[in-house]
Design an enzyme around this catalytic site. Sequence first.
Site, short mmCIF file in Angstrom:
data_model
loop_
_atom_site.label_atom_id
_atom_site.label_comp_id
_atom_site.label_asym_id
_atom_site.label_seq_id
_atom_site.Cartn_x
_atom_site.Cartn_y
_atom_site.Cartn_z
N GLU A 90 -5.68 -8.33 -0.39
CA GLU A 90 -6.40 -7.94 0.82
C GLU A 90 -7.85 -7.70 0.44
OE1 GLU A 90 -5.02 -4.97 3.57
OE2 GLU A 90 -2.89 -5.41 3.14
N GLU B 263 0.81 -1.23 0.00
CA GLU B 263 0.00 0.00 0.00
C GLU B 263 0.84 1.27 0.00
OE1 GLU B 263 -2.97 -0.15 3.08
OE2 GLU B 263 -4.08 -1.75 2.10
#
Length: 494
Positions: free
Chosen positions: A292, A173
């Site tokens: 995710e 991320e």
Amino acid sequence: MLNASLHLDPARIVAPVSRRTFGSFVEHMGRCVYGGIYEPAHPCADADGFRSDVLALVREMGVSLVRYPGGNFVSGYRWEDGIGPAAGRPVRRDLAWHSLETNEVGVDEFMRWAGKAGVEVMYALNLGTRGVQEALDVHEYLNHPDRTRLAELRRANGAEKPYGISMFCLGNEMDGPWQTGHKTAREYGRLAAETARALRAAQPEAELIACGSSSSSMPTFGAWEAEVLELAYDQVDYISAHAYYEPLDGDLDSFLASAVDMDHFIDSVVATADSVGARLKSKKRINISFDEWNVWYLSRYEASRSAITEWEVAPRVIEDSYNVADAVVVGSLLIALLRHSDRVTAACQAQLVNVIAPIRSEPGGAAWRQTTFHPFALTSRLSRGDVLDVQIDSPVYETARFGAVPVVDAVATHDDGALSVFVVNRHRTESVSFTFPAAGPVTEAWVLGDDDLTATNTQDAPDRITPRPLDVAAGDGTVRVTLPPVSWSAIRLG
């Protein structure tokens, strides 16, 4: 009663079922590791300190792949802190989750756990506070056979053979301002490409995952993927996608249609990646690692995060209790992932134990299945062979976020004459008569739902919500079932 039907042809194939679709995620966060998979003082702990009751549930759930060690945690992680004699390992601050990391479990311990669980490991590298050299060092420790300093150190630490990890995440991320070491797309793309080139020199067949957007709602979504891939297209194999869903402002209708957003997210990333490939005149195809995804009551966590002031070891963090509606949404997200098996060839539900997890455990106590455990376990077990390109005829209902949405969504897999159908009824009040063509005998049929959509499984009532047998009428080449409101079902024909 509403009516819906599924049209399928075993000759119309999307792609083979990828076992990596049924991945999970273990991050050094909250009680996922300490008190989750690892609790040496527990009555069920094995000789390595791992909870055998949790291991049994992981195997039952059908997890194929586990992403480790993060997550936001990895962007400040020093992997070498977790090797060697446990007594000499340092305690560090984890800035991502405002906790203390004891490093009692490191790469060697986790790889032993993974062997016991029978799962492949997707290893995440720290490209937040570290870079190319550290990535090469941990790769050498994990995968080089012998004679080098770090390979011999691994052998001295008890692992004679290399771990043979093939999938590596190039950071986590990195588009997010919350990330330790957050970077612009250009900064990250260059670092990802440099790291990938170095890793390929060590392991040409490694499968490398570049960070995509941490959410489709990010202001840089699309532009981030495009710029990162412009810089790293030829060096990587995957771009990642992350998505979490929750019922916002009590809007259950939109929440039940969360897979519509996942479908759009996937299609957008595929279009962006293919556009970059075309501009670069590359014949290579970039796939998606949806590493995710889950239901997460994120707004509830954000509201409470400022109250966290103490630095604790394994604090209770985002231990959401999942209800019937949450489980139905998880089942529908699995349908979306399977539907895109031609491009989504790896996926990880986040996380595995205690932290927004399908498995819960208590210190010294029981481990149990949350409602969301069941659609994952059944889909993993019954998805075999090829994913079929199906057509669905369904009535629609109105949602605030997505407009008109089909009441019924479904996917099917086919192998050696056997057929599995996974179907969700999103309607809050109406049952659906659902039909599809099939000639074989029904071998299994399950439905997950309940009149009380808020019902959960707890330590005291671990089986309050479980799949129950679904009545099936079959004849003349047609299968007919009645789907209750807000339900997810799985049907297997031999």
